[in-house]
Design a protein around this motif. Sequence first.
Motif, PDB file in Angstrom:
ATOM      1  N   LEU A  88       0.828  -1.198   0.000  1.00  0.00           N
ATOM      2  CA  LEU A  88       0.000   0.000   0.000  1.00  0.00           C
ATOM      3  C   LEU A  88       0.867   1.255   0.000  1.00  0.00           C
ATOM      4  O   LEU A  88       0.609   2.202  -0.755  1.00  0.00           O
ATOM      5  N   ALA A  89       1.898   1.283   0.820  1.00  0.00           N
ATOM      6  CA  ALA A  89       2.792   2.449   0.866  1.00  0.00           C
ATOM      7  C   ALA A  89       3.417   2.709  -0.503  1.00  0.00           C
ATOM      8  O   ALA A  89       3.502   3.863  -0.943  1.00  0.00           O
ATOM      9  N   ALA A  90       3.832   1.660  -1.184  1.00  0.00           N
ATOM     10  CA  ALA A  90       4.408   1.817  -2.521  1.00  0.00           C
ATOM     11  C   ALA A  90       3.351   2.303  -3.512  1.00  0.00           C
ATOM     12  O   ALA A  90       3.627   3.172  -4.349  1.00  0.00           O
ATOM     13  N   ALA A  91       2.140   1.780  -3.407  1.00  0.00           N
ATOM     14  CA  ALA A  91       1.052   2.181  -4.309  1.00  0.00           C
ATOM     15  C   ALA A  91       0.677   3.646  -4.113  1.00  0.00           C
ATOM     16  O   ALA A  91       0.385   4.356  -5.076  1.00  0.00           O
ATOM     17  N   VAL A  92       0.702   4.103  -2.865  1.00  0.00           N
ATOM     18  CA  VAL A  92       0.402   5.512  -2.570  1.00  0.00           C
ATOM     19  C   VAL A  92       1.420   6.415  -3.263  1.00  0.00           C
ATOM     20  O   VAL A  92       1.056   7.432  -3.862  1.00  0.00           O
ATOM     21  N   GLN A  93       2.684   6.051  -3.194  1.00  0.00           N
ATOM     22  CA  GLN A  93       3.721   6.848  -3.854  1.00  0.00           C
ATOM     23  C   GLN A  93       3.588   6.772  -5.370  1.00  0.00           C
ATOM     24  O   GLN A  93       3.702   7.791  -6.062  1.00  0.00           O
ATOM     25  N   ASP A  94       3.333   5.570  -5.909  1.00  0.00           N
ATOM     26  CA  ASP A  94       3.176   5.401  -7.361  1.00  0.00           C
ATOM     27  C   ASP A  94       2.012   6.230  -7.894  1.00  0.00           C
ATOM     28  O   ASP A  94       2.076   6.753  -9.008  1.00  0.00           O
ATOM     29  N   ALA A  95       0.935   6.331  -7.112  1.00  0.00           N
ATOM     30  CA  ALA A  95      -0.248   7.089  -7.525  1.00  0.00           C
ATOM     31  C   ALA A  95      -0.103   8.586  -7.257  1.00  0.00           C
ATOM     32  O   ALA A  95      -0.984   9.367  -7.607  1.00  0.00           O
TER      33      ALA A  95
END
Length: 96
Positions: free
Chosen positions: A67-74
Amino acid sequence: MNDLYIYYQVTEEHAAALELRVRAMQARLAGERGVNGQLKRRPEAADGLQTWMEIYPATPAGFDTALAAAVQDAALPELIAGKRHIEIFTDLHPCA
């Protein structure tokens, strides 16, 4: 498994753009990780800010990292006013 509750604020001017990003991120996480996220907001705004909440029920181990990686990617942080606050809850198991 843990349930994640994440709340934050967004200015009314960024709300539409943020909603698109969050929903796309949640769809990707559902496909990749099997966790169906929910997106909610308080019905009222205060001083031009809306309070939003993402809910991720029954998350498997390692989901918080994904989730943390997805937040940054988005690129969510660029549209959020302040910090994302993460709360983790787990089920209470009845005594035997």
